[in-house]
Design an enzyme around this catalytic site. Structure first.
Site, PDB file in Angstrom:
ATOM      1  N   GLY A  50      39.874  62.354  41.927  1.00 23.95           N
ATOM      2  CA  GLY A  50      38.685  62.322  42.774  1.00 23.95           C
ATOM      3  C   GLY A  50      37.770  61.233  42.243  1.00 23.95           C
ATOM      4  O   GLY A  50      37.465  61.206  41.041  1.00 23.95           O
ATOM      5  N   ALA A  51      37.332  60.335  43.134  1.00 26.82           N
ATOM      6  CA  ALA A  51      36.636  59.128  42.674  1.00 26.82           C
ATOM      7  C   ALA A  51      35.432  59.402  41.761  1.00 26.82           C
ATOM      8  O   ALA A  51      35.357  58.851  40.645  1.00 26.82           O
ATOM      9  CB  ALA A  51      36.233  58.289  43.891  1.00 26.82           C
ATOM     10  N   ARG A  85      43.429  53.799  36.953  1.00 25.49           N
ATOM     11  CA  ARG A  85      43.773  53.847  38.389  1.00 25.49           C
ATOM     12  C   ARG A  85      42.968  52.742  39.083  1.00 25.49           C
ATOM     13  O   ARG A  85      41.795  52.542  38.762  1.00 25.49           O
ATOM     14  CB  ARG A  85      43.439  55.219  39.000  1.00 25.49           C
ATOM     15  CG  ARG A  85      44.322  56.343  38.476  1.00 25.49           C
ATOM     16  CD  ARG A  85      44.096  57.650  39.234  1.00 25.49           C
ATOM     17  NE  ARG A  85      44.688  57.607  40.556  1.00 25.49           N
ATOM     18  CZ  ARG A  85      44.460  58.537  41.500  1.00 25.49           C
ATOM     19  NH1 ARG A  85      43.663  59.562  41.243  1.00 25.49           N
ATOM     20  NH2 ARG A  85      45.040  58.446  42.687  1.00 25.49           N
ATOM     21  N   GLN A 187      46.894  67.641  47.447  1.00 20.81           N
ATOM     22  CA  GLN A 187      45.531  67.980  47.010  1.00 20.81           C
ATOM     23  C   GLN A 187      44.840  68.902  48.018  1.00 20.81           C
ATOM     24  O   GLN A 187      44.021  69.738  47.645  1.00 20.81           O
ATOM     25  CB  GLN A 187      44.682  66.702  46.837  1.00 20.81           C
ATOM     26  CG  GLN A 187      45.082  65.838  45.665  1.00 20.81           C
ATOM     27  CD  GLN A 187      46.049  64.752  46.089  1.00 20.81           C
ATOM     28  OE1 GLN A 187      46.884  64.957  46.971  1.00 20.81           O
ATOM     29  NE2 GLN A 187      45.965  63.600  45.468  1.00 20.81           N
ATOM     30  N   ASP A 226      37.152  56.488  48.239  1.00 19.03           N
ATOM     31  CA  ASP A 226      37.409  55.929  46.904  1.00 19.03           C
ATOM     32  C   ASP A 226      36.757  54.570  46.723  1.00 19.03           C
ATOM     33  O   ASP A 226      36.467  54.154  45.602  1.00 19.03           O
ATOM     34  CB  ASP A 226      38.909  55.841  46.650  1.00 19.03           C
ATOM     35  CG  ASP A 226      39.442  57.232  46.362  1.00 19.03           C
ATOM     36  OD1 ASP A 226      39.644  57.992  47.317  1.00 19.03           O
ATOM     37  OD2 ASP A 226      39.576  57.582  45.170  1.00 19.03           O
ATOM     38  N   ASN A 236      40.395  55.616  51.374  1.00 17.60           N
ATOM     39  CA  ASN A 236      40.448  57.031  50.973  1.00 17.60           C
ATOM     40  C   ASN A 236      41.919  57.444  50.969  1.00 17.60           C
ATOM     41  O   ASN A 236      42.814  56.647  51.264  1.00 17.60           O
ATOM     42  CB  ASN A 236      39.615  57.892  51.935  1.00 17.60           C
ATOM     43  CG  ASN A 236      39.451  59.312  51.426  1.00 17.60           C
ATOM     44  OD1 ASN A 236      39.097  59.518  50.258  1.00 17.60           O
ATOM     45  ND2 ASN A 236      39.730  60.301  52.252  1.00 17.60           N
TER      46      ASN A 236
HETATM   47  O1  MRU Z   1      44.323  60.554  44.440  1.00 20.26           O
HETATM   48  P1  MRU Z   1      43.087  61.398  44.388  1.00 20.26           P
HETATM   49  O2  MRU Z   1      43.345  62.867  44.464  1.00 20.26           O
HETATM   50  O3  MRU Z   1      42.193  61.012  43.247  1.00 20.26           O
HETATM   51  O4  MRU Z   1      42.325  61.001  45.727  1.00 20.26           O
HETATM   52  C1  MRU Z   1      41.096  61.578  46.007  1.00 20.26           C
HETATM   53  C2  MRU Z   1      40.533  61.178  47.305  1.00 20.26           C
HETATM   54  O5  MRU Z   1      41.093  60.390  48.043  1.00 20.26           O
HETATM   55  C3  MRU Z   1      39.164  61.700  47.627  1.00 20.26           C
HETATM   56  O6  MRU Z   1      39.011  61.847  49.005  1.00 20.26           O
HETATM   57  C4  MRU Z   1      38.122  60.697  47.129  1.00 20.26           C
HETATM   58  O7  MRU Z   1      38.361  60.361  45.793  1.00 20.26           O
HETATM   59  C5  MRU Z   1      36.759  61.218  47.268  1.00 20.26           C
HETATM   60  S1  MRU Z   1      36.418  62.521  46.150  1.00 20.26           S
HETATM   61  C6  MRU Z   1      34.825  63.029  46.358  1.00 20.26           C
END
Ligand code: MRU
Length: 333
Positions: A50-51, A85, A187, A226, A236
């Protein structure tokens, strides 16, 4: 309301405790991280994800390195963490802040702890304000489609997209959420269903390929981000663009909820955003089983870019940004 902590820094031992998100929903397991290398791996393997949460975690990763290292070693730790990442800009945004702090003193440990704590505090506050600003978009009895996990698990606060839903619920609104499972790492199925049901939100998990079937019943689609380019294009989780196209066809508004730390003002448009490509195995294997013919090739981009024309508005901690995005986003620089 949120009865779990995604992250906690223990200043006595200089340790970072994280909730291991790869073990959810079966087990709520907390891991203790002691080095920047361990933090880097936890981010890369998506034990934390999550970003916004990646940004907060990386900031504390710098703190872990700083206790026993000199400036040069801390800078190396920063580079390592930055490389964990590529798509979520919150990661490099947080590391940039830590590096600026590092330059301010020859004995920077205390300053770095304070800066990481500030990043965490600001993230919590941003989530709360995003919730307050976005809740006005939601009516009583709304059906809302969400993708991936942009909730408390993706931040150190109440979440972004799901924070809007929690706030609307606190205002007394009844909400029903349709959560896309979000292949390949699920997720939506594993994380969003876990935290929404824990918080008493009526939730249906649907397979990604069911989105078009349920879309006509939705009041809106709410997603996180993201990285957001200066023209409002949004990177995203992979599948967001498909949802945006379906939503647009059925004239269902799609809103993005994200803090200003997710905006990348250096990128004019979304085609400049680096897209993380993850390992074949995430697609090839499902539930420990190989579900793809061994010689078949795999594509596994972790994110996609939704063009700003398909975005109805961007809910930030400072208000909702609407079109024209290039002009309106520039006011937030
Ligand atoms: O690969 P992830 O699980 O880190 O991806 C997360 C997402 O795409 C979320 O939508 C994004 O990070 C926003 S979290 C508030």
């Amino acid at each position: 309301m949120i009865d779990f902590k995604t992250i906690e820094y223990n200043s006595e031992n200089n340790e970072l405790v994280i909730l291991d998100q790869t073990r959810l929903p079966e087990e709520e397991v907390y891991l203790t991280l002691r080095t920047a290398e361990e933090v880097c791996l936890a981010i890369r393997h998506m034990k934390v994800r999550g970003a916004p949460l990646i940004g907060v975690t990386a900031a504390y990763g710098v703190v872990l390195a700083a206790r026993t290292s000199n400036q040069e070693q801390i800078r190396k730790a920063c580079d390592l963490l930055r490389s964990a990442r590529p798509t979520a800009v919150n990661l490099s945004w947080a590391i940039d802040r830590m590096e600026r702090t590092l330059s301010q003193s020859n004995d920077p440990f205390t300053l770095l702890v304070a800066e990481a704590k500030a990043i965490e505090r600001e993230d919590k506050a941003a989530c709360k304000s995003i919730g307050d600003n976005g809740a006005e978009l939601i009516s009583d009895n709304a059906k809302i489609m969400v993708h991936c996990n942009a909730g408390a698990l993706a931040t150190s606060g109440i979440g972004t997209a799901l924070g809007v839903i929690y706030t609307a619920k606190q205002q007394g609104k009844k909400i029903c959420v349709f959560s896309c499972e979000t292949r390949p790492l699920l997720q939506g199925a594993r994380l969003t269903s876990w935290e929404l049901t824990k918080n008493g939100i009526d939730t249906f998990t649907i397979c990604d390929n069911m989105a078009a079937t349920f879309m006509p019943d939705m009041e809106l689609v709410l997603v996180g981000a993201d990285r957001i380019a200066s023209n409002g294009d949004v990177a995203n989780k992979i599948g967001t663009r498909g949802l945006a196209i379906i939503a647009n066809y059925y004239q269902v508004p799609l809103y993005v909820a994200a803090p200003l730390s997710t905006f990348d003002f250096t990128m004019a448009s979304g085609d400049q955003i680096p897209i993380e490509e993850r390992t074949d195995d995430e697609v090839r294997r499902f539930n420990e089983r190989c579900v793809v013919a061994p010689s078949a090739k795999i594509c596994n981009p972790a994110f996609d870019v939704t063009p700003s024309q398909l975005v109805s508005g961007i809910i930030t901690e400072q208000g909702i940004i609407s079109r024209p995005y290039t002009d309106n986003i520039a006011n937030f620089k």
